[in-house]
Write an enzyme that holds these catalytic residues in place. Structure first.
Site, PDB file in Angstrom:
ATOM      1  N   GLU A 344       0.853  -1.182   0.000  1.00  0.00           N
ATOM      2  CA  GLU A 344       0.000   0.000   0.000  1.00  0.00           C
ATOM      3  C   GLU A 344       0.895   1.240   0.000  1.00  0.00           C
ATOM      4  O   GLU A 344       1.210   1.770  -1.036  1.00  0.00           O
ATOM      5  CB  GLU A 344      -0.928  -0.064   1.217  1.00  0.00           C
ATOM      6  N   GLU A 604      -2.456   0.572  13.381  1.00  0.00           N
ATOM      7  CA  GLU A 604      -3.670   0.861  12.614  1.00  0.00           C
ATOM      8  C   GLU A 604      -4.912   0.517  13.440  1.00  0.00           C
ATOM      9  O   GLU A 604      -5.905   1.241  13.423  1.00  0.00           O
ATOM     10  CB  GLU A 604      -3.652   0.031  11.328  1.00  0.00           C
TER      11      GLU A 604
HETATM   12  C1  BGC Z   1      -5.500   2.476   4.514  1.00  0.00           C
HETATM   13  C2  BGC Z   1      -6.128   3.527   5.350  1.00  0.00           C
HETATM   14  C3  BGC Z   1      -7.003   4.307   4.409  1.00  0.00           C
HETATM   15  C4  BGC Z   1      -8.083   3.356   4.064  1.00  0.00           C
HETATM   16  C5  BGC Z   1      -9.202   3.903   3.302  1.00  0.00           C
HETATM   17  C6  BGC Z   1      -6.572   1.551   4.120  1.00  0.00           C
HETATM   18  O1  BGC Z   1      -6.159   0.457   3.424  1.00  0.00           O
HETATM   19  O2  BGC Z   1      -4.422   1.865   5.131  1.00  0.00           O
HETATM   20  O3  BGC Z   1      -5.417   4.107   6.296  1.00  0.00           O
HETATM   21  O4  BGC Z   1      -7.412   5.535   4.811  1.00  0.00           O
HETATM   22  O5  BGC Z   1      -7.590   2.203   3.443  1.00  0.00           O
HETATM   23  O6  BGC Z   1     -10.278   3.476   3.898  1.00  0.00           O
END
Ligand code: BGC
Length: 721
Positions: A344, A604
């Site tokens: 990501e 997270e």
């Molecule tokens: C990310 C988040 C992001 C989100 C969107 C995730 O995969 O890591 O932090 O804002 O997707 O909903």
């Protein structure tokens, strides 16, 4: 910039995974007064003159909206030139030819993967006698295959140190725009700290693992004595599983591997054209016995100046502060990213919006955000829509409330913290465009209904199986619509624009909101109503929020949307005690739970590692996500009490309004503002509380329900128990 007259060059044949190295040999005849290199690449580059790196800038040229903007770095290379010179530039895929995002395929991703590698450079030499000479990329340059056999953002890097590029071939001209070239805008990316390995251990399953004791973003450097052909291979992880075994399933598709084929003798190596997020590395191959002194983790990020410090009488809270700082360092690598490890590592707008105030206190982020916001403006869609990530490598993704609102909230915060209207001037069209987009697409005028949203992302009141908290999406979207419209009005007025229509619109949204949502159902709904000035009776709403938090067992139920504001909503209305109880909670869900579990960055999920040691699902479990670190802005503003009025941006005047709590004994905050250093300390003693304030500007001191103005200086105050 003279580089604009240079020509793009590329390789004359496909090199597959191997990174090409470009070279130019040239002689200088006379004494040099000054030599300056302007350079950039399609990819990330590493440049050397006569075997020495031209700069400590790593992962140049950084990450921008490459279709519109590509930064050019300018280096003073006067001291590096000799009579005979060899300028070499290795170019890796970097972000430019990356497979981002890793978990999905799209036409745009294919387009990026198929883009050519390219280089453009301009070297200016001024001799002591006044004569001038230039060296530009052109068909006289050559290229060869470098030692770097593979380098990619998610999967890592492979280097064969035995290779010396030999088969030099003429380059090919590349048709590419020079109009996208811009001077360096963001902070340089640098290696900012070296972290020695703490220990090497064998896991119960027999893996050999190096522990650096701290999660960092960057790379591991190895130093060893080896024979040519010996192989070093390691992968990366953030945590161990509950049995102490290797675990990196949460990296998802990102292989995050480093491979190095040794030459003879002592040697030091680290990956050069990519980065990793890690605390541990696992040695899959290592010649001989590995010792801690063979390994150093190197932290790499935008080299922002540190401006904010927090310290308290609680060791756990201090660990949380450290985790927040490391979370920012690990995710401010040219772009504010969600995470540095899995497939990501994207510039998620929502995350940046959540964390920006904290970020702007801890470090000087003005340049960093100005650059990113210009990329946002460049990537803004024709209808004003702002993508989920910036640079927008997901152009097919719909925007969401609280994510797209970064277009308005971020420039406003940069202005508030640093006091320079320039950022509002730069961004005003983008800000207004976002509000106009909502106005155009909403299903209900004066509210934002319908459309895709991330909701209160990761809210703890989410229905089972969902990532979205229970707060109503239309509620959140309409609340942010109101907030962004209000900020557009404020910014517009400061810039002398006619924003009458937006002022009216804001009033209408507030009225429609109050009618449509007379009842607040969740913690986050209460928080937004209070914090965005939507509740008719904010005191009553904050009181109701406090009751709800207590009824929930003094626990958060909020997600990305509610969490950054909940503590403010409580302490601004007389519930600082309760806010502190949330902050100091050691059990899940609470800020001190991850620290109790050994976190060295912000997670997270509150329960990334659950109380029984098992993990949250591997699909979405980053241990370095800065968002919930947003609590630090509350610690600066409410706990330590360092605030400014909205019409005194850049701390032109101070409001000192601390909220002490005996549970941590004392708290000290230091903030380097544009007006000088503010230092604030409180100490809870048996008979009362002592406050020490040092202010570089006039300050309104709010203690004991009284307000007193003081001039710049050092003060001590006392309140009886
Ligand atoms: C990310 C988040 C992001 C989100 C969107 C995730 O995969 O890591 O932090 O804002 O997707 O909903």
């Amino acid at each position: 910039m003279e580089i604009k007259n240079s020509a793009w060059i590329t390789v004359s044949q496909d090199t597959g995974d191997i990174c090409p190295v470009f070279r130019k040999r040239f002689a200088t005849e006379k004494k040099i007064e000054k030599a300056e290199l302007q350079i950039t690449a399609l990819g990330v580059y590493h440049a050397e003159i006569n075997g020495r790196r031209v700069s400590d800038y790593v992962l140049a040229p950084g990450w921008t909206s490459y279709d519109h903007r590509l930064q050019v770095q300018t280096y003073d290379v006067t001291a590096m030139l000799q009579k005979e010179n060899d300028l070499r530039v290795t170019v890796g895929r970097g972000w430019f030819r990356s497979p981002m995002p890793g978990w999905m395929n799209s036409e745009d991703k294919q387009r990026r993967l198929n883009q050519p590698c390219g280089l453009i450079a301009f070297l200016y030499i001024c001799y002591a006698d006044g004569a001038e000479e230039t060296v530009s990329t052109d068909e006289s340059w050559q290229w060869a295959k470098s030692q770097i056999l593979f380098s990619e953002i998610y999967d890592g890097e492979t280097c064969d140190a035995r290779i010396t590029p030999t088969d030099w071939q003429p380059v090919k001209p590349l048709e590419w725009s020079n109009d996208i070239l811009i001077p360096q805008e963001g902070e340089a990316i640098r290696e900012t700290e070296r972290v020695a390995a703490k220990r090497i251990f064998k896991t119960p399953q027999g893996d050999t693992v190096v522990d650096f004791g701290q999660e960092v973003t960057g790379y591991a450097e190895i130093t060893l004595n080896a024979r040519a052909g010996d192989e070093v291979l390691f992968d990366h992880a953030e945590v161990q599983d509950k049995d102490g075994n290797w675990y990196n399933e949460n990296y998802r598709g990102a292989k995050a591997r480093a491979k190095y084929i040794c030459r003879d003798g002592w040697q030091t190596w680290h990956p050069q054209l990519t980065f990793f997020g890690f605390r541990y590395i696992r040695l899959l191959s290592w010649p001989g016995e590995a010792k801690p002194e063979n390994f150093t983790a190197i932290a790499v990020h935008s080299d922002m100046k540190r401006t904010g410090w927090l310290k308290s009488g609680s060791a756990e809270l201090n660990q949380l502060f450290s985790n927040i700082v490391w979370g920012q360092r690990g995710n401010f690598l040219d772009v504010p990213t969600d995470c540095p490890q899995r497939d990501e590592r994207l510039g998620w707008t929502g995350d940046a919006q959540v964390f920006i105030k904290t970020a702007s206190y801890l470090f000087d982020t003005e340049r960093f955000f100005k650059k990113w916001l210009r990329d946002m403006a460049a990537d803004q869609r024709k209808n004003g829509e702002v993508g989920q990530v910036i640079p927008d490598v997901m152009p097919e993704g719909e925007s969401s409330a609280a994510w797209g609102d970064a277009a308005v909230i971020c420039p406003w915060q940069v202005y508030q913290t640093y006091g320079d209207k320039g950022v509002l001037e730069d961004q005003f069209d983008c800000m207004r465009g976002w509000v106009d987009f909502i106005t155009a697409i909403t299903q209900t005028p004066e509210l934002w209904t319908g459309h895709f949203h991330f909701g209160d992302w990761l809210g703890l009141d989410a229905p089972s199986g969902s990532y979205k908290g229970s707060s109503r999406e239309d509620f959140i979207a309409s609340a942010f619509y109101a907030h962004s419209t209000e900020l557009v009005v404020k910014a517009g007025k400061l810039l002398g624009k006619d924003v009458y229509a937006y002022e009216k619109l804001h009033q209408q949204i507030v009225a429609a909101f109050r009618k449509a949502f007379p009842v607040y159902e969740t913690q986050t709904e209460h928080v937004l109503a209070v914090h965005f000035g939507l509740a008719e009776n904010p005191q009553k709403t904050a009181d109701a929020l406090a009751e709800m938090v207590k009824a929930d067992g003094v626990q958060l139920r909020t997600g990305f949307v509610g969490t950054p504001y909940i503590l403010h909503a409580l302490s601004n209305y007389g519930h600082a005690d309760l806010a502190w109880s949330l902050v100091l909670r050691r059990e899940y869900p609470g800020w001190l739970y991850p620290t109790a579990k050994g976190a060295t960055t912000i997670w997270e999920h509150w329960d990334g590692i659950k109380p029984d040691g098992s993990f949250w699902s591997k699909d979405m479990n980053s241990f370095n996500h800065y968002s919930y670190g947003a609590v630090a802005d509350w610690v600066f503003e409410q706990a330590a009490g360092i605030q400014h009025a909205e019409n005194k941006p850049g701390f032109e005047e101070l409001i000192y309004v601390p909220h002490p709590d005996a549970r941590l004994g004392w708290l000290q905050a230091k903030l380097d503002t544009r007006r000088g250093t503010v230092s604030a300390l409180w100490v809870c003693q048996e008979d009362g509380i002592r406050y020490e304030l040092e202010t570089p500007v006039r300050a309104k001191v709010c203690l004991n329900g009284k307000e007193t103005w003081v001039n710049p200086g050092k003060y001590t105050f006392w309140t009886e128990k």
